[in-house]
Design an enzyme around this catalytic site. Structure first.
Site, mmCIF file in Angstrom:
data_model
loop_
_atom_site.group_PDB
_atom_site.id
_atom_site.type_symbol
_atom_site.label_atom_id
_atom_site.label_comp_id
_atom_site.label_asym_id
_atom_site.label_seq_id
_atom_site.Cartn_x
_atom_site.Cartn_y
_atom_site.Cartn_z
ATOM 1 N N HIS A 176 35.927 36.258 40.621
ATOM 2 C CA HIS A 176 35.894 37.317 39.925
ATOM 3 C C HIS A 176 35.494 38.673 40.544
ATOM 4 O O HIS A 176 34.375 38.582 41.376
ATOM 5 C CB HIS A 176 34.678 36.860 38.642
ATOM 6 C CG HIS A 176 35.175 35.986 37.784
ATOM 7 N ND1 HIS A 176 34.429 35.187 37.284
ATOM 8 C CD2 HIS A 176 36.522 35.829 36.871
ATOM 9 C CE1 HIS A 176 35.068 34.415 36.334
ATOM 10 N NE2 HIS A 176 36.283 35.061 35.981
ATOM 11 N N GLU A 179 32.096 40.310 41.350
ATOM 12 C CA GLU A 179 30.649 39.555 41.486
ATOM 13 C C GLU A 179 30.688 39.622 42.912
ATOM 14 O O GLU A 179 30.621 38.729 43.719
ATOM 15 C CB GLU A 179 30.914 38.013 40.804
ATOM 16 C CG GLU A 179 30.807 38.073 39.451
ATOM 17 C CD GLU A 179 31.617 36.792 38.830
ATOM 18 O OE1 GLU A 179 31.574 35.773 39.599
ATOM 19 O OE2 GLU A 179 31.746 36.783 37.443
ATOM 20 N N ARG A 232 37.347 42.590 36.806
ATOM 21 C CA ARG A 232 36.860 41.069 36.855
ATOM 22 C C ARG A 232 38.183 40.486 37.274
ATOM 23 O O ARG A 232 38.069 39.426 38.194
ATOM 24 C CB ARG A 232 36.303 40.731 35.633
ATOM 25 C CG ARG A 232 36.483 39.207 35.248
ATOM 26 C CD ARG A 232 35.880 39.109 33.865
ATOM 27 N NE ARG A 232 36.038 37.543 33.437
ATOM 28 C CZ ARG A 232 35.186 36.771 33.698
ATOM 29 N NH1 ARG A 232 33.919 36.854 33.924
ATOM 30 N NH2 ARG A 232 35.471 35.258 32.765
ATOM 31 N N ARG A 248 40.201 31.189 34.314
ATOM 32 C CA ARG A 248 40.783 30.573 33.089
ATOM 33 C C ARG A 248 42.175 30.025 33.190
ATOM 34 O O ARG A 248 42.858 29.737 32.269
ATOM 35 C CB ARG A 248 40.532 31.484 31.843
ATOM 36 C CG ARG A 248 39.578 31.961 31.491
ATOM 37 C CD ARG A 248 38.465 30.812 30.613
ATOM 38 N NE ARG A 248 37.160 31.439 30.640
ATOM 39 C CZ ARG A 248 36.240 31.667 31.272
ATOM 40 N NH1 ARG A 248 36.463 31.516 32.401
ATOM 41 N NH2 ARG A 248 35.089 32.524 30.642
ATOM 42 N N HIS A 299 30.076 32.386 41.973
ATOM 43 C CA HIS A 299 29.908 33.602 40.988
ATOM 44 C C HIS A 299 28.440 34.004 41.016
ATOM 45 O O HIS A 299 27.748 33.869 41.440
ATOM 46 C CB HIS A 299 30.355 32.872 39.664
ATOM 47 C CG HIS A 299 31.665 32.294 39.529
ATOM 48 N ND1 HIS A 299 32.654 32.607 38.432
ATOM 49 C CD2 HIS A 299 32.157 31.069 39.965
ATOM 50 C CE1 HIS A 299 33.677 32.127 38.455
ATOM 51 N NE2 HIS A 299 33.569 31.129 39.283
ATOM 52 N N SER A 300 28.556 35.117 40.051
ATOM 53 C CA SER A 300 27.586 35.804 39.647
ATOM 54 C C SER A 300 27.593 36.021 38.307
ATOM 55 O O SER A 300 28.612 36.157 37.820
ATOM 56 C CB SER A 300 26.790 36.923 40.526
ATOM 57 O OG SER A 300 27.668 37.931 40.386
ATOM 58 N N GLU A 374 26.266 30.156 39.907
ATOM 59 C CA GLU A 374 26.099 31.337 39.315
ATOM 60 C C GLU A 374 24.803 31.640 40.066
ATOM 61 O O GLU A 374 23.764 31.407 39.994
ATOM 62 C CB GLU A 374 26.013 31.518 37.897
ATOM 63 C CG GLU A 374 26.864 31.296 37.139
ATOM 64 C CD GLU A 374 28.017 32.254 36.749
ATOM 65 O OE1 GLU A 374 27.823 33.456 37.289
ATOM 66 O OE2 GLU A 374 28.962 31.773 35.882
HETATM 67 ZN ZN LIG Z 1 32.456 34.695 37.605
#
Ligand SMILES: [Zn+2]
Length: 413
Positions: A176, A179, A232, A248, A299-300, A374
């Site tokens: 993403h 992030e 994103r 996704r 991720h974050s 995350e």
């Molecule tokens: Zn993410």
């Protein structure tokens, strides 16, 4: 129910559609709302599906906070609706534009050479990977493994001094784009293993191969530096809109919930599984590399160490093994700066989200210990984590990764 429909209509009428290109963030804020009853939760879920606001975290359950960014233009109607529904909210980030400006100003002043006191763009990171391989020929190997939609070269850095078929760990970041702490943390981990107290890790690196791809969505990441800090998705054209949510897009229970079919949505699953060339490249690496025991995707934000599944609330048969290793990793992480993490399966920890890379790695790629992490924080800065937190985030996360590394070193299936 009628008032609920009326409210949705109100929101649609009053709020301009989210622009897919450059947003004016002047006056934008992040509000944290906490649904207390079913109707509030369902309203928020409906609002999320409308794709009018930038949801920084999604409505999951009663009592779970939801962070929503609204532009100056959107704020009055969002506040009005929350008041009407009696949903409590607080301002988490009062001045989004200021944090974005500070990010860009810090970037402009930062050295081009790699460091961990500032964020680095895609070209700087890949140049650094090449440099590591040149300077440490016995330990590091860089391979060009593919090309992004916009033509950026994608690279894998492998660390290890032993056999090619030693047990392996695949670590990626930057799926993403916004992030930023994710690629910064992955490069921190690489740097520690290569340039840190190297003799400490010589047994580990003789027995385990680490494969790193710090930025697996290169075009999206580059776009956050050049145009839109809060982008994103990938950057492939999708009709009137741009980009697919690369997390996704994986072909394991693809589009079976928690993903959108709307090409303009931030969670758009793509026209088909693996529509995104960048995810094909990563998939092929996971399929090609021998003997992968663990996969970690960074991720974050939210401070969560999660394992599959994301497509269902069911747990994998061996979930207790995954949970136990996650507990050990998080204990080591927390011991460094006291940062607390939650542990659990993706669906049960955040929300249903099908087509994620960790589900695919475990379910189709046969990588047993598959995780999505995350990183910091819990919402004070969200995606706009100040560069001053890169080093502490790197320090604590590295200890968690070392636990996984040493586990893999002594693991016998
Ligand atoms: Zn993410």
């Amino acid at each position: 129910m009628r008032s609920f429909v009326l409210l949705l209509a109100l929101v649609v009428a009053f709020v301009a559609s989210r622009p897919s290109e450059r947003q004016n963030l002047h006056g934008a804020q992040v509000l944290r709302v906490v649904p207390r009853v079913d109707t509030q939760l369902h309203y928020l879920q409906g609002l999320h599906k409308l794709n009018q606001y930038d949801f920084w975290s999604e409505p999951k359950a009663i009592g779970h906070p939801v962070d929503i960014m609204a532009t100056a233009f959107q704020l009055p109607s969002l506040r009005m609706v929350m008041d009407h529904l009696n949903i409590k909210y607080q301002v988490m980030i009062p001045n989004v534009a200021k944090l974005v400006r500070e990010d860009y100003q810090a970037r402009a002043k930062a050295p081009k050479a790699m460091d961990w006191t500032s964020y680095h763009d895609y070209d700087e990171i890949t140049a650094w990977l090449d440099e590591l391989a040149t300077n440490n020929p016995g330990l590091c190997k860089v391979s060009d493994v593919g090309t992004s939609y916009e033509g950026r070269t994608m690279k894998v850095l492998t660390l290890g001094t032993g056999a090619a078929d030693n047990p392996g760990i695949f670590i990626d970041g930057g799926i993403h784009a916004r992030e930023w702490i994710s690629p910064a943390t992955v490069t921190y981990i690489i740097n520690e293993l290569v340039n840190g107290a190297s003799s400490t890790y010589s047994d580990l690196l003789a027995g385990v191969n680490f494969h790193f791809m710090p930025v697996i969505n290169p075009d999206g990441y580059a776009y956050t530096f050049s145009n839109e800090r809060l982008w994103r998705k990938t950057r492939s054209p999708q009709g009137a809109c741009t980009g697919v949510d690369p997390n996704r897009n994986w072909d394991f229970h693809w589009n079976e919930g928690g993903a959108s079919n709307n090409p303009c949505a931030d969670t758009y699953c793509g026209p088909n599984a693996f529509s995104e060339i960048e995810m094909q490249v990563v998939r092929d690496q996971i399929n090609t590399l021998p003997n992968l025991v663990s996969y970690i995707s960074f991720h974050s934000y939210s401070q969560l160490w999660m394992y599959p599944w994301g497509w269902t609330s069911d747990l994998p048969e061996d979930w207790q093994e995954l949970d136990s290793l996650a507990q050990d990793a998080v204990n080591a992480l927390t011991a460094v700066h006291g940062t607390s993490y939650e542990i659990g399966s993706s669906t049960n920890t955040i929300y249903l989200a099908s087509g994620g890379s960790d589900d695919w790695a475990k379910g189709a790629g046969n990588v047993k210990f598959s995780y999505t992490v995350e990183l910091r924080d819990t919402g004070a800065f969200g995606f706009l984590l100040p560069a001053g937190q890169i080093i502490p985030t790197g320090e604590e996360t590295f200890q968690g990764v070392l636990v996984v590394g040493n586990f893999v070193l002594s693991y016998t299936p």
